[in-house]
Design a protein around this motif. Structure first.
Motif, PDB file in Angstrom:
ATOM      1  N   PHE A   1       0.674  -1.150   0.137  1.00  0.00           N
ATOM      2  CA  PHE A   1       0.067   0.071  -0.081  1.00  0.00           C
ATOM      3  C   PHE A   1       0.973   1.221   0.079  1.00  0.00           C
ATOM      4  CE2 PHE A   1      -2.937   2.859   2.719  1.00  0.00           C
ATOM      5  CZ  PHE A   1      -3.623   3.255   1.579  1.00  0.00           C
ATOM      6  N   LEU A   2       1.796   1.425   0.679  1.00  0.00           N
ATOM      7  CA  LEU A   2       2.926   2.249   0.934  1.00  0.00           C
ATOM      8  C   LEU A   2       3.544   2.643  -0.512  1.00  0.00           C
ATOM      9  CD1 LEU A   2       4.839   4.601   2.294  1.00  0.00           C
ATOM     10  CD2 LEU A   2       6.035   2.506   3.107  1.00  0.00           C
ATOM     11  N   PHE A   3       3.927   1.648  -1.016  1.00  0.00           N
ATOM     12  CA  PHE A   3       4.733   1.602  -2.472  1.00  0.00           C
ATOM     13  C   PHE A   3       3.697   2.232  -3.511  1.00  0.00           C
ATOM     14  CE2 PHE A   3       7.532  -2.079  -0.973  1.00  0.00           C
ATOM     15  CZ  PHE A   3       8.354  -1.470  -0.430  1.00  0.00           C
ATOM     16  N   GLY A   4       2.366   1.950  -3.297  1.00  0.00           N
ATOM     17  CA  GLY A   4       1.495   2.361  -4.268  1.00  0.00           C
ATOM     18  C   GLY A   4       1.186   3.905  -4.234  1.00  0.00           C
ATOM     19  N   THR A   5       1.032   4.425  -2.609  1.00  0.00           N
ATOM     20  CA  THR A   5       0.900   5.738  -2.771  1.00  0.00           C
ATOM     21  C   THR A   5       2.148   6.543  -3.136  1.00  0.00           C
ATOM     22  OG1 THR A   5       1.861   5.584  -0.478  1.00  0.00           O
ATOM     23  CG2 THR A   5      -0.528   5.302  -0.503  1.00  0.00           C
ATOM     24  N   ILE A   6       3.363   6.054  -3.060  1.00  0.00           N
ATOM     25  CA  ILE A   6       4.593   6.637  -3.462  1.00  0.00           C
ATOM     26  C   ILE A   6       4.386   6.572  -5.282  1.00  0.00           C
ATOM     27  CG2 ILE A   6       7.024   6.616  -3.701  1.00  0.00           C
ATOM     28  CD1 ILE A   6       6.921   5.482  -0.841  1.00  0.00           C
ATOM     29  N   THR A   7       4.115   5.608  -5.726  1.00  0.00           N
ATOM     30  CA  THR A   7       4.208   5.756  -7.203  1.00  0.00           C
ATOM     31  C   THR A   7       3.118   6.374  -7.690  1.00  0.00           C
ATOM     32  OG1 THR A   7       5.005   3.093  -6.897  1.00  0.00           O
ATOM     33  CG2 THR A   7       3.837   3.858  -9.199  1.00  0.00           C
TER      34      THR A   7
ATOM     35  N   GLY B   1      -3.871  -2.973  -0.747  1.00  0.00           N
ATOM     36  CA  GLY B   1      -2.637  -3.169  -1.502  1.00  0.00           C
ATOM     37  C   GLY B   1      -2.156  -2.177  -2.472  1.00  0.00           C
ATOM     38  N   PHE B   2      -1.374  -2.689  -3.115  1.00  0.00           N
ATOM     39  CA  PHE B   2      -0.589  -1.767  -4.106  1.00  0.00           C
ATOM     40  C   PHE B   2      -1.695  -0.782  -5.144  1.00  0.00           C
ATOM     41  CE2 PHE B   2       1.412  -0.546  -8.168  1.00  0.00           C
ATOM     42  CZ  PHE B   2       2.519  -0.089  -7.841  1.00  0.00           C
ATOM     43  N   THR B   3      -2.559  -1.521  -5.680  1.00  0.00           N
ATOM     44  CA  THR B   3      -3.459  -0.737  -6.488  1.00  0.00           C
ATOM     45  C   THR B   3      -4.255  -0.010  -5.775  1.00  0.00           C
ATOM     46  OG1 THR B   3      -3.595  -2.929  -7.935  1.00  0.00           O
ATOM     47  CG2 THR B   3      -5.630  -1.300  -8.081  1.00  0.00           C
TER      48      THR B   3
END
Length: 204
Positions: A42-48, A107-109
């Motif tokens: 989830f964190l990586f998704g927000t950064i992306t 999640g990432f999405t």
């Protein structure tokens, strides 16, 4: 490099991206409801998604997008659905000793979508980019440097918000207290969403 401009840019950007909002509260809530490790996607998704938003703002694609009829209300509707969904997941997250609710963290999405549809994310980049110019004789390079600095700051602050939520989970071992914290973060997300809408309404 204009270092006085750089200092002003850093302060202004930090105030915008680190302040409580739908994304930062969602990260803290996910950390409290699940764990740091479980919420990393989830964190990586927000950064992306923040990186994508920054490019939209810097290249003028956002301004072009908003010229499309009904683009703004559609964006706000999508934002509302995503944030209410995350608030629901956090508020109903399972407690280890109770076994109720949903066990899968955002999640990432979900992280990717939350900033793409979050008006605060666009403002957080657009305002300092418009107000500061770090290298006066190289505007394009100046914008690239500003974006890199802003994204580094966002990565750090988003991670810290997630850590903060995770620390709450570690401090309060009582499952009933944990349930109340989760519900509290869910309600805070809804409140922050309403705050964003009220800010946009008063600005029109």
């Amino acid at each position: 490099m204009n270092y006085s401009e750089l200092l002003g840019f850093v302060i202004a950007t930090f105030a915008l991206i680190a302040s409580p909002g739908p994304t930062t509260i969602a990260l803290a809530g996910s950390g409290a409801a699940y764990s740091f490790r479980a919420s990393c996607n989830f964190l990586f998704g927000t950064i992306t998604s923040a990186a994508v938003v920054s490019v939209f703002v810097a290249t003028g694609l956002l301004a072009l997008l908003l010229t499309i009829p009904y683009a703004t209300p559609i964006l706000l509707m999508i934002s509302s659905i995503i944030m209410v969904y995350i608030a629901y997941k956090i508020g109903t997250a399972a407690q280890p000793k109770i076994g109720l609710g949903h066990s899968q963290p955002p999640g990432f999405t979900t992280g990717l979508l939350i900033n793409l549809s979050n008006p605060k994310a666009y403002v957080s980049f657009a305002t300092p980019l418009a107000a500061y110019e770090l290298i006066s004789d190289a505007p394009i390079f100046s914008t690239v440097v500003e974006l890199i600095v802003a994204l580094i700051m966002l990565t750090i602050t988003n991670t810290l918000w997630l850590i903060l939520g995770n620390q709450l989970k570690n401090v309060f071992h009582n499952p009933i207290v944990g349930r109340r914290i989760n519900v509290g973060f869910g309600l805070l997300m809804i409140a922050s969403l309403l705050g964003v809408f009220l800010g946009l309404t008063s600005g029109n």
